[in-house]
Scaffold this motif. Structure first.
Motif, PDB file in Angstrom:
ATOM      1  N   ASP A 330     -23.036  54.715   7.381  1.00  0.00           N
ATOM      2  CA  ASP A 330     -23.008  53.946   8.624  1.00  0.00           C
ATOM      3  C   ASP A 330     -23.382  52.482   8.392  1.00  0.00           C
ATOM      4  OD1 ASP A 330     -25.622  54.400   7.929  1.00  0.00           O
ATOM      5  OD2 ASP A 330     -26.291  55.033   9.921  1.00  0.00           O
ATOM      6  N   LEU A 331     -23.350  52.042   7.144  1.00  0.00           N
ATOM      7  CA  LEU A 331     -23.683  50.664   6.809  1.00  0.00           C
ATOM      8  C   LEU A 331     -22.417  49.880   6.510  1.00  0.00           C
ATOM      9  CD1 LEU A 331     -26.525  49.320   4.564  1.00  0.00           C
ATOM     10  CD2 LEU A 331     -24.174  48.588   4.114  1.00  0.00           C
ATOM     11  N   GLY A 332     -22.270  48.770   7.220  1.00  0.00           N
ATOM     12  CA  GLY A 332     -21.195  47.832   6.918  1.00  0.00           C
ATOM     13  C   GLY A 332     -21.813  46.493   6.574  1.00  0.00           C
ATOM     14  N   MET A 333     -21.301  45.847   5.550  1.00  0.00           N
ATOM     15  CA  MET A 333     -21.861  44.568   5.148  1.00  0.00           C
ATOM     16  C   MET A 333     -20.758  43.594   4.750  1.00  0.00           C
ATOM     17  SD  MET A 333     -21.372  44.094   1.664  1.00  0.00           S
ATOM     18  CE  MET A 333     -22.689  42.973   1.227  1.00  0.00           C
ATOM     19  N   SER A 354     -35.359  47.934   7.165  1.00  0.00           N
ATOM     20  CA  SER A 354     -35.690  49.355   7.276  1.00  0.00           C
ATOM     21  C   SER A 354     -34.789  50.072   8.272  1.00  0.00           C
ATOM     22  CB  SER A 354     -37.158  49.529   7.680  1.00  0.00           C
ATOM     23  OG  SER A 354     -37.381  49.081   9.004  1.00  0.00           O
ATOM     24  N   VAL A 355     -34.217  49.350   9.236  1.00  0.00           N
ATOM     25  CA  VAL A 355     -33.281  49.956  10.190  1.00  0.00           C
ATOM     26  C   VAL A 355     -31.842  49.543   9.866  1.00  0.00           C
ATOM     27  CG1 VAL A 355     -35.008  50.113  11.995  1.00  0.00           C
ATOM     28  CG2 VAL A 355     -33.580  48.074  11.874  1.00  0.00           C
ATOM     29  N   ARG A 356     -31.676  48.874   8.719  1.00  0.00           N
ATOM     30  CA  ARG A 356     -30.357  48.484   8.215  1.00  0.00           C
ATOM     31  C   ARG A 356     -29.615  47.570   9.191  1.00  0.00           C
ATOM     32  NH1 ARG A 356     -30.257  54.373   6.438  1.00  0.00           N
ATOM     33  NH2 ARG A 356     -31.350  54.230   4.455  1.00  0.00           N
ATOM     34  N   GLU A 357     -30.339  46.619   9.745  1.00  0.00           N
ATOM     35  CA  GLU A 357     -29.745  45.552  10.538  1.00  0.00           C
ATOM     36  C   GLU A 357     -30.461  44.261  10.155  1.00  0.00           C
ATOM     37  OE1 GLU A 357     -29.655  46.148  14.717  1.00  0.00           O
ATOM     38  OE2 GLU A 357     -28.501  48.014  14.611  1.00  0.00           O
ATOM     39  N   PHE A 358     -29.841  43.528   9.252  1.00  0.00           N
ATOM     40  CA  PHE A 358     -30.501  42.316   8.779  1.00  0.00           C
ATOM     41  C   PHE A 358     -29.492  41.361   8.159  1.00  0.00           C
ATOM     42  CE2 PHE A 358     -30.364  45.118   5.130  1.00  0.00           C
ATOM     43  CZ  PHE A 358     -30.227  44.287   4.024  1.00  0.00           C
ATOM     44  N   MET A 359     -29.961  40.151   7.899  1.00  0.00           N
ATOM     45  CA  MET A 359     -29.199  39.164   7.159  1.00  0.00           C
ATOM     46  C   MET A 359     -30.033  38.747   5.951  1.00  0.00           C
ATOM     47  SD  MET A 359     -27.980  36.628  10.214  1.00  0.00           S
ATOM     48  CE  MET A 359     -27.712  37.272  11.877  1.00  0.00           C
ATOM     49  N   ALA A 360     -29.366  38.282   4.923  1.00  0.00           N
ATOM     50  CA  ALA A 360     -30.055  37.766   3.751  1.00  0.00           C
ATOM     51  C   ALA A 360     -29.402  36.461   3.335  1.00  0.00           C
ATOM     52  CB  ALA A 360     -30.012  38.782   2.604  1.00  0.00           C
ATOM     53  N   MET A 373     -25.464  37.209   3.537  1.00  0.00           N
ATOM     54  CA  MET A 373     -25.008  38.583   3.711  1.00  0.00           C
ATOM     55  C   MET A 373     -25.460  39.091   5.075  1.00  0.00           C
ATOM     56  SD  MET A 373     -25.682  41.958   1.325  1.00  0.00           S
ATOM     57  CE  MET A 373     -27.401  42.156   1.757  1.00  0.00           C
ATOM     58  N   ASN A 374     -24.556  39.741   5.772  1.00  0.00           N
ATOM     59  CA  ASN A 374     -24.907  40.395   7.031  1.00  0.00           C
ATOM     60  C   ASN A 374     -24.714  41.898   6.887  1.00  0.00           C
ATOM     61  OD1 ASN A 374     -22.099  39.263   7.012  1.00  0.00           O
ATOM     62  ND2 ASN A 374     -21.840  40.554   8.811  1.00  0.00           N
ATOM     63  N   VAL A 375     -25.703  42.651   7.362  1.00  0.00           N
ATOM     64  CA  VAL A 375     -25.680  44.108   7.308  1.00  0.00           C
ATOM     65  C   VAL A 375     -25.776  44.650   8.730  1.00  0.00           C
ATOM     66  CG1 VAL A 375     -26.869  46.185   6.500  1.00  0.00           C
ATOM     67  CG2 VAL A 375     -26.700  44.176   5.003  1.00  0.00           C
ATOM     68  N   ASN A 376     -24.691  45.274   9.184  1.00  0.00           N
ATOM     69  CA  ASN A 376     -24.613  45.852  10.538  1.00  0.00           C
ATOM     70  C   ASN A 376     -24.923  44.836  11.639  1.00  0.00           C
ATOM     71  OD1 ASN A 376     -23.831  48.332   9.552  1.00  0.00           O
ATOM     72  ND2 ASN A 376     -25.874  49.222   9.614  1.00  0.00           N
ATOM     73  N   ILE A 377     -24.695  43.570  11.360  1.00  0.00           N
ATOM     74  CA  ILE A 377     -24.769  42.492  12.347  1.00  0.00           C
ATOM     75  C   ILE A 377     -23.478  41.704  12.201  1.00  0.00           C
ATOM     76  CG2 ILE A 377     -25.961  40.385  13.065  1.00  0.00           C
ATOM     77  CD1 ILE A 377     -28.539  41.558  11.915  1.00  0.00           C
ATOM     78  N   TRP A 378     -22.782  41.491  13.302  1.00  0.00           N
ATOM     79  CA  TRP A 378     -21.422  40.975  13.187  1.00  0.00           C
ATOM     80  C   TRP A 378     -21.256  39.622  13.897  1.00  0.00           C
ATOM     81  CZ3 TRP A 378     -19.787  43.658   9.414  1.00  0.00           C
ATOM     82  CH2 TRP A 378     -20.187  44.998   9.279  1.00  0.00           C
ATOM     83  N   ASP A 379     -20.069  39.037  13.690  1.00  0.00           N
ATOM     84  CA  ASP A 379     -19.680  37.773  14.322  1.00  0.00           C
ATOM     85  C   ASP A 379     -20.599  36.622  13.929  1.00  0.00           C
ATOM     86  OD1 ASP A 379     -17.595  39.105  15.689  1.00  0.00           O
ATOM     87  OD2 ASP A 379     -18.980  39.720  17.267  1.00  0.00           O
ATOM     88  N   VAL A 380     -20.990  36.598  12.661  1.00  0.00           N
ATOM     89  CA  VAL A 380     -21.850  35.511  12.182  1.00  0.00           C
ATOM     90  C   VAL A 380     -21.188  34.722  11.047  1.00  0.00           C
ATOM     91  CG1 VAL A 380     -24.003  36.629  12.861  1.00  0.00           C
ATOM     92  CG2 VAL A 380     -23.019  37.119  10.610  1.00  0.00           C
ATOM     93  N   MET A 381     -19.967  35.075  10.703  1.00  0.00           N
ATOM     94  CA  MET A 381     -19.342  34.474   9.528  1.00  0.00           C
ATOM     95  C   MET A 381     -19.127  32.974   9.681  1.00  0.00           C
ATOM     96  SD  MET A 381     -18.682  35.354   6.479  1.00  0.00           S
ATOM     97  CE  MET A 381     -19.102  37.052   6.820  1.00  0.00           C
TER      98      MET A 381
END
Length: 410
Positions: A330-333, A354-360, A373-381
């Motif tokens: 369930d992880l998209g990055m 820890s909840v797999r919703e973050f940016m780095a 990098m975005n993990v399960n957070i979208w529309d930030v590109m």
């Protein structure tokens, strides 16, 4: 440059098909021939470790263009025809069938090949690498509740295959030589989160291991023997230790090569009539101001538009930032930018891994963002691109603060 001579494209993947497409869109009128080594029309490879491998999509959905597109656009695809030699001076090439073909302009899109593991047993029938649709189909045949799959290598391909196998109930073991999967790509701050992702889904992840051989019986793999003598039992083994650019043809033709085929910012090789796109292109990036070679889908997708423009008379530099994506469970990055080991000072995390919703954010000593990098957070590109392209330092505290909009950091 003439737009009506015979243009040949060596390679049969996404970069090859997109090169033909953009040449026609940009007014190239001459004959175009694609030499595809596989017995298929050009297709995209991401589904091979994602939806196709999971049985969620059919192979036809991976085709770049349907068969009729090539006929309508007067593009010849020679399926199963590999190019074995290029005469860059006489402008001829020779195919695996022994045919000699004249050409005026050439695009090399030969892609990469899986790296081989020089150990006993890796030639067994049920030991696979993943590059072709046949590979993906064969690997999927070993999925199931009663199956044991061992993956050698914890890179992107290994982790995506592991996720697909676990979703099918397969017992999965990953053997990784480094201390964490993806350590060289993501660094020690981020790679542990991907390790946890897989162990949380029941994968037996073993890091810092050394492999002695693939154990076999009657020509079939039965497991992987570690350096300490333990055998990890398996019904099938997948080797995913990276890929190498296929540059042998280019080198033999006298083109300059070093970690790929050396090209300028327009993707032109040391021969003015030959261009290179995709995995093999080691190009001068006009924004990053360094040579970059990227083995990802977006490069094969986007470089052809630039090279087609240059060939048809509008000199165009390829300036897109490197980009890749991955889907696991369930992880998209998504990841954009360029931050190889040694180029960045630290990684700043925004959100809760820890909840797999973050940016780095990979930043240098001047607090300039090199990659995101975005993990399960979208529309930030778009915000990510702006941060990288600004080349300006940002406030690290604000970069880490989810309450501060990314657009306000510059």
């Amino acid at each position: 440059m003439s737009t009506d001579g015979h243009l040949v494209i060596v390679g049969g993947g996404l970069a090859a098909a997109k090169s033909a497409e953009h040449l026609r869109l940009q007014g190239y009128t001459g004959p175009i021939t694609i030499f595809a080594g596989e017995d298929h029309l050009p297709y995209e490879r991401p589904p091979l470790s994602k939806d196709y491998l999971q049985g969620k999509s059919e192979f036809d959905q991976a085709l770049v263009h349907p068969k009729q597109w090539y006929a309508l656009n007067h593009v010849t695809v020679r399926q199963g025809a590999s190019v074995v030699a290029i005469d860059a001076v006489g402008k001829k090439l020779r195919t695996s069938a022994g045919a000699t073909v004249d050409w005026d302009t050439m695009i090399l899109a030969t892609g990469s090949a899986p790296r081989r593991l020089p150990l006993p047993g890796t030639d067994a029938d049920n030991v696979y690498s993943l590059r072709t649709v046949e590979d993906s189909t064969a690997i999927r045949g070993h999925f199931g509740l009663d199956q044991r799959l061992v993956l050698i290598g914890g890179g992107w391909i290994g982790l995506e295959v592991a996720a697909a196998a676990r979703l099918a109930g397969t017992r999965v073991t990953i053997l990784e030589g480094a201390a964490q999967p993806l350590l060289a790509v993501l660094g020690p701050e981020i790679s542990p989160h991907f390790a946890t992702l897989h162990t949380d889904h029941g994968v037996d992840l073993r890091c810092s291991v050394k492999i002695a051989e693939v154990a076999t019986r009657h020509g079939k793999a039965t497991g992987v023997r570690l350096a300490d003598g333990e055998v990890v039992e398996a019904d099938a083994v997948v080797i995913g230790i990276g890929v190498a650019p296929q540059i042998e043809l280019a080198r033999a033709a006298g083109l300059k090569t070093e970690n790929g085929v050396l090209v300028d910012s327009t993707l032109q090789t040391s021969n003015p009539d030959i261009y290179a796109v995709g995995d093999i292109a080691n190009h001068i990036h006009p924004v990053l101001e360094r040579r970059v070679r990227v083995e990802h889908w977006a490069t094969a997708l986007n470089q052809p538009a630039a090279v087609a423009a240059t060939i048809t008379g509008q000199r165009t530099e390829y300036a897109e930032l490197p980009y890749f994506f991955s889907d696991q469970y369930d992880l998209g990055m998504e990841y954009i930018g360029y931050a190889p080991a040694g180029s960045y000072d630290r990684i700043i995390v925004r959100g809760d891994p820890s909840v797999r919703e973050f940016m780095a954010f990979w930043v240098d000593a001047r607090n300039r963002v090199l990659a995101c990098m975005n993990v399960n957070i979208w529309d930030v590109m778009d915000d990510f691109k702006a941060l990288i392209l600004s080349r300006k330092g940002v406030d690290p505290a604000k970069l880490a603060d989810p309450s501060v909009p990314l657009g306000e950091l510059l």
